[in-house]
Design a protein around this motif. Structure first.
Motif, PDB file in Angstrom:
ATOM      1  N   ILE A 130      34.570  40.889  43.658  1.00 35.61           N
ATOM      2  CA  ILE A 130      33.316  40.932  44.425  1.00 35.61           C
ATOM      3  C   ILE A 130      32.286  39.981  43.815  1.00 35.61           C
ATOM      4  O   ILE A 130      31.621  39.214  44.528  1.00 35.61           O
ATOM      5  N   THR A 131      32.177  40.025  42.489  1.00 38.61           N
ATOM      6  CA  THR A 131      31.237  39.135  41.800  1.00 38.61           C
ATOM      7  C   THR A 131      31.605  37.673  42.015  1.00 38.61           C
ATOM      8  O   THR A 131      30.725  36.821  42.185  1.00 38.61           O
ATOM      9  N   ALA A 132      32.901  37.387  42.026  1.00 42.77           N
ATOM     10  CA  ALA A 132      33.353  36.012  42.245  1.00 42.77           C
ATOM     11  C   ALA A 132      32.854  35.493  43.590  1.00 42.77           C
ATOM     12  O   ALA A 132      32.338  34.362  43.694  1.00 42.77           O
TER      13      ALA A 132
ATOM     14  N   ALA B   7      41.922  33.011  43.080  1.00 45.71           N
ATOM     15  CA  ALA B   7      41.443  34.297  42.569  1.00 45.71           C
ATOM     16  C   ALA B   7      41.895  35.436  43.482  1.00 45.71           C
ATOM     17  O   ALA B   7      42.358  36.483  43.021  1.00 45.71           O
ATOM     18  N   MET B   8      41.795  35.219  44.818  1.00 46.64           N
ATOM     19  CA  MET B   8      42.226  36.240  45.772  1.00 46.64           C
ATOM     20  C   MET B   8      43.734  36.439  45.721  1.00 46.64           C
ATOM     21  O   MET B   8      44.237  37.563  45.877  1.00 46.64           O
TER      22      MET B   8
ATOM     23  N   MET C 175      38.491  33.516  35.729  1.00 41.85           N
ATOM     24  CA  MET C 175      38.715  32.108  35.379  1.00 41.85           C
ATOM     25  C   MET C 175      38.780  31.237  36.632  1.00 41.85           C
ATOM     26  O   MET C 175      38.123  30.193  36.722  1.00 41.85           O
ATOM     27  N   TYR C 176      39.554  31.658  37.631  1.00 39.33           N
ATOM     28  CA  TYR C 176      39.676  30.877  38.854  1.00 39.33           C
ATOM     29  C   TYR C 176      38.344  30.827  39.613  1.00 39.33           C
ATOM     30  O   TYR C 176      37.976  29.788  40.185  1.00 39.33           O
ATOM     31  N   ALA C 177      37.632  31.943  39.617  1.00 40.02           N
ATOM     32  CA  ALA C 177      36.355  31.991  40.326  1.00 40.02           C
ATOM     33  C   ALA C 177      35.340  31.037  39.700  1.00 40.02           C
ATOM     34  O   ALA C 177      34.631  30.322  40.413  1.00 40.02           O
TER      35      ALA C 177
ATOM     36  N   CYS D   3      38.415  29.244  29.091  1.00 45.12           N
ATOM     37  CA  CYS D   3      38.689  28.353  30.229  1.00 45.12           C
ATOM     38  C   CYS D   3      37.673  28.565  31.344  1.00 45.12           C
ATOM     39  O   CYS D   3      37.268  27.611  32.026  1.00 45.12           O
ATOM     40  N   ALA D   4      37.273  29.816  31.545  1.00 43.39           N
ATOM     41  CA  ALA D   4      36.261  30.108  32.560  1.00 43.39           C
ATOM     42  C   ALA D   4      34.936  29.448  32.199  1.00 43.39           C
ATOM     43  O   ALA D   4      34.272  28.837  33.047  1.00 43.39           O
ATOM     44  N   ASN D   5      34.566  29.520  30.912  1.00 42.37           N
ATOM     45  CA  ASN D   5      33.297  28.937  30.481  1.00 42.37           C
ATOM     46  C   ASN D   5      33.288  27.421  30.591  1.00 42.37           C
ATOM     47  O   ASN D   5      32.257  26.818  30.868  1.00 42.37           O
TER      48      ASN D   5
END
Length: 870
Positions: free
Chosen positions: A268-270, A249-250, A239-241, A205-207
């Motif tokens: 952090i990466t998000a 995401a938060m 996924m949300y990011a 889903c993230a991809n």
């Protein structure tokens, strides 16, 4: 119903095979199927359809065909049945059979897929996961998703682990949509997903950035009690990011009872990936306060955030930390450092970080090429590209895009063409990114035909494509084509973005189309676009180029982010208006707001001093640039200084400045001196300056024309004619003067003695009347500017028919009284027309705004804003 369905499907399948050439048409192939086995195939197909209705696979088939064309679904079933019939295939010997992975590569068409499928069935491999996966991917690549879905639907997988492995396999091999479909099949088969299943499908889903599917899976895993799992929550954050939902995401992150280094790194990466660098740093500080030690991926993400913030000091501190832990030689870490130093403008440190990487890959090489190219060192970028090829590292599309941009900046057409051929050589499909980069390169190199060829061959175009093509035409001075392309783009349903508006506004600025510019300004506001960044800068420049300085100032005041490019634009706006003191005041204000001037900003302030005759101030800023800011002057800075000294009649100093320059003099420096020599009648020095321009720019006709005018003004007509004859022998031609005027939101072009005049006689009568009134006020035609050895009367006639005067007459006849007249000339306005326009502005009581090749002239009440510093 079933019998009817089977008979119709047989004929449909027969048509499909013949029409699309899916299988060989030999006597042992299709004909045998149609005649010898028709009943058998129909029976098998009926049984399969019936069994689907009575088993738990029925929802799977329904899910597969629910959103597709029914005829395609029937055809898919028939083809699968045909492949599974062993009567239609003779076995291949092992010696003749290449690996299935080779046969089902990216270039496998549907015919090959069907053939390999039948061989798999014959050998009993069609139910084994590795072989089945190859088939699914091959059918998907060939555009037959119905077939791929049906193969998955008919697999006999024993349990959650096998299903999970298959989902992970497709995610890893770049087929996230297929992974999500398999997850649906797994649910239909009533097999419960485990932790690894959810992690894989969340990654899918993230991809795909499919938030709707991601939310459904989030609800499902919560219902199954996985919402407290640290790994699962980390997957949700990613996924949300990736879908841009940083708030969700938060929310997931805050609800977690414990945070390990992986979850901290994910959040952090998000933030870093979404450009929220300050928030990423704040989270990193919270993580350290919580005594969670960062890992290498955390530090790589922080390095990226510091690059976005251009925080060189903290970036160096992180670099030192990485060196102590001996991580800086790793490719991932080293590449992040190269990117950070590149964004901070420190090419030397970027090169140092690059050379410390032990295992340099294509990503590392691309990073250093970008770092050099984006910091004005395109020649170094090109050198690094050649070193990469010598190191036997194969470029990727990002490398090619970066190096094409480098060729564009250096205007290296031949090198760009070589890169184009290398793209073809390495077998890259020229998709959107590469095609856009090629258009940009050809456009910047002045090859509109090649750029247009790439543009027309593209099967798909996005807003970047259209905008890049518009910019190419704008680069070559064909502003009208920009608006033609804009109309075509809108017809194709492509929405305008901020970069498109920036190009459109530049076209309006180049043509001094204030009415059109105001219209697009309103469109920008209606579209909800921010006026910060490139849009705001383009608006500011459009208004200033059109002589609407008050509106330019309003745009400047409304902008929240005054970066160096914005300050440069507002300084240039006042410099063009001849208000050098205001330009200096703005420059000093910029420094008080802690905005460090750039090399380009100094070009603006030096230009302002030049146009206003502020010699002392200009010399001061030239020294300040070197001593206080460490900026090495370029040829453009030296050109501004020559122009400054020359305009102020310091011709000796101007020539000495050229001779004493540590940089080789270019055409701009010598042209500035030549213009000053013409203004002050220094023919001897003007000849030296003209020779300098010719040496630098042998195909430029301007030095011949300017020097011939100087000879003519001295009465040396033989010398003038000799010079013009020499120019003609070289095949050089004087560029015809052309003036554009906007009347009632429509553009009209004029050449000397001709134009789009409905009533030419009325226009000529008006010009004659205005000329007589101007003469009564002291205007005297400067006939020395006419090169031809003709009578005074003929010379005055030639001057009175210059293109700017024809445009003026047309504007007065066709515009509302009292409204400003706005014109653009492709050459520098001649001294006589400049003097004439000053008188006319007072006679008619209207503003005349003209932008020529050199600067803006704002005529009002008998005075020009340039204070006669042409």
């Amino acid at each position: 119903m079933v019998d009817t369905f089977c008979h119709s499907s047989d004929s449909l399948f027969s048509f499909h095979i013949h029409h699309h050439n899916l299988l060989p048409s030999s006597s042992n192939g299709i004909s045998r199927f149609n005649h010898g086995t028709q009943a058998n195939s129909s029976g098998k197909l009926c049984c399969f359809v019936s069994s689907c209705k009575n088993t738990r696979l029925s929802p799977v088939v329904n899910e597969t065909t629910r959103k597709s064309d029914p005829s395609k679904s029937v055809r898919a079933l028939e083809i699968i049945e045909f492949c599974e019939n062993p009567d239609f295939l003779a076995p291949l010997s092992c010696a003749d059979r290449p690996s299935f992975a080779t046969l089902l590569g990216k270039d496998a068409d549907i015919s090959r897929c069907l053939t390999v499928h039948k061989h798999m069935v014959y050998q009993g491999l069609d139910q084994l996961l590795p072989f089945c996966s190859l088939l699914v991917i091959a059918y998907s690549n060939s555009g037959h998703n119905d077939l791929a879905n049906l193969i998955v639907a008919r697999l006999q997988l024993p349990g959650a682990i096998t299903w999970t492995n298959m989902i992970a396999y497709y995610v890893h091999n770049g087929f996230p949509n297929m992974a999500i479909s398999i997850f649906h099949y797994m649910q239909s088969a009533d097999i419960s997903p485990n932790q690894n299943t959810f992690l894989s499908v969340l990654s899918a889903c993230a991809n795909t950035q499919d938030l709707d599917e991601g939310i459904r899976i989030h609800l499902l895993l919560s219902a199954r009690g996985f919402d407290n799992d640290v790994a699962i929550n980390t997957g949700l954050i990613k996924m949300y990011a990736r879908g841009g939902e940083i708030e969700n995401a938060m929310r997931v992150f805050r609800r977690m009872s414990t945070h390990d280094v992986v979850s901290w790194t994910a959040i952090i990466t998000a933030h870093t990936q979404l450009g929220l660098a300050e928030e990423a740093l704040q989270l990193y500080q919270q993580m350290e306060r919580g005594e969670v030690q960062p890992n290498v991926f955390t530090l790589v993400s922080i390095v990226g955030a510091l690059g976005q913030l251009m925080d060189l000091l903290q970036g160096r501190a992180i670099h030192t930390r990485l060196c102590k832990e001996e991580l800086h030689t790793c490719s991932v870490v080293g590449t992040a450092l190269v990117n950070m130093y590149g964004k901070c403008g420190s090419v030397d440190e970027a090169l140092l970080a690059f050379h410390q990487i032990h295992d340099r890959d294509v990503v590392s090489w691309t990073a250093i090429i970008n770092a050099c190219a984006q910091n004005g060192q395109a020649d170094v970028a090109l050198e690094m590209y050649h070193m990469m090829l010598m190191d036997h590292v194969e470029p990727n599309i990002f490398t090619f895009s970066a190096i094409l941009s480098t060729c564009a900046e250096l205007k290296l057409l031949s090198e760009g063409q070589i890169v184009h051929s290398q793209i073809v050589k390495y077998g890259f499909l020229i998709g959107l990114p590469l095609a856009n980069a090629l258009i940009y390169m050809y456009g910047k190199c002045g090859c509109l035909l090649e750029a247009d060829n790439v543009f027309k061959q593209m099967q798909q175009r996005d807003v970047v494509t259209w905008t890049t093509m518009m910019a190419a035409f704008l680069e070559e001075g064909d502003e009208m084509e920009v608006f033609v392309l804009l109309d075509e783009m809108k017809k194709e349903g492509i929405k305008v973005d901020d970069a498109t508006y920036a190009v459109i506004l530049k076209a309006c600025a180049a043509m001094s189309l204030l009415g059109q510019g105001r219209f697009y300004h309103a469109s920008i506001i209606d579209g909800g676009f921010s006026i910060d960044g490139i849009v705001g800068t383009a608006l500011l420049e459009m208004y200033s180029n059109c002589g609407a300085l008050e509106e330019a100032c309003r745009v400047f005041d409304c902008m929240n982010d005054h970066d160096p490019s914005v300050w440069h634009s507002i300084i240039i706006a006042f410099a063009d208006e001849g208000d050098g003191k205001k330009a200096v005041q703005l420059f000093e204000q910029m420094k008080t707001e802690n905005v460090a001037p750039t090399s380009r900003t100094f070009v603006g302030i030096l230009s302002g001093c030049s146009h206003a005759g502020l010699v002392r101030e200009g010399c001061f800023y030239f020294e300040t640039m070197r001593q206080d800011y460490g900026i090495t002057p370029t040829q453009e800075h030296y050109g501004c200084m020559v122009d400054l000294l020359g305009r102020a009649a310091h011709l000796d100093a101007a020539e000495d400045f050229i001779e004493g320059s540590p940089l080789p003099p270019n055409g701009c420096m010598w042209s500035a001196l030549l213009g000053a020599c013409q203004k002050y009648g220094d023919v001897v020095r003007g000849k030296r300056a003209a020779n300098g321009v010719i040496m630098c720019e042998p195909h430029n006709a301007a030095p011949y024309i300017l020097l011939s005018r100087m000879y003519s003004s001295e009465g040396k007509f033989n010398e003038a004619q000799t010079l013009l004859q020499a120019m003609a022998k070289l095949g050089l031609k004087k560029k015809p003067g052309r003036t554009l005027i906007e009347v009632n939101n429509t553009c009209y072009h004029f050449l000397a003695n001709e134009g789009l005049l409905e009533d030419k006689d009325a226009a000529l009568d008006l010009l004659e009347n205005l000329t007589n009134q101007a003469k009564e006020r002291g205007y005297a035609p400067n006939t020395r500017l006419v090169l031809d050895d003709v009578s005074e009367e003929v010379k005055q006639h030639i001057l009175s028919h210059h293109s700017e005067r024809m445009a003026l007459a047309f504007g007065l006849l066709n515009s509302s009284p009292g409204t400003p007249l706005r014109m653009v000339k492709n050459l520098r306005i001649c001294l006589d027309c400049h003097n004439f326009m000053k008188h006319i502005s007072e006679i008619i009581g209207r503003e005349i705004v003209m932008r020529d090749l050199n600067r803006l002239h704002h005529f009002k009440d008998g005075i020009c804003s340039c204070s006669d510093y042409l």
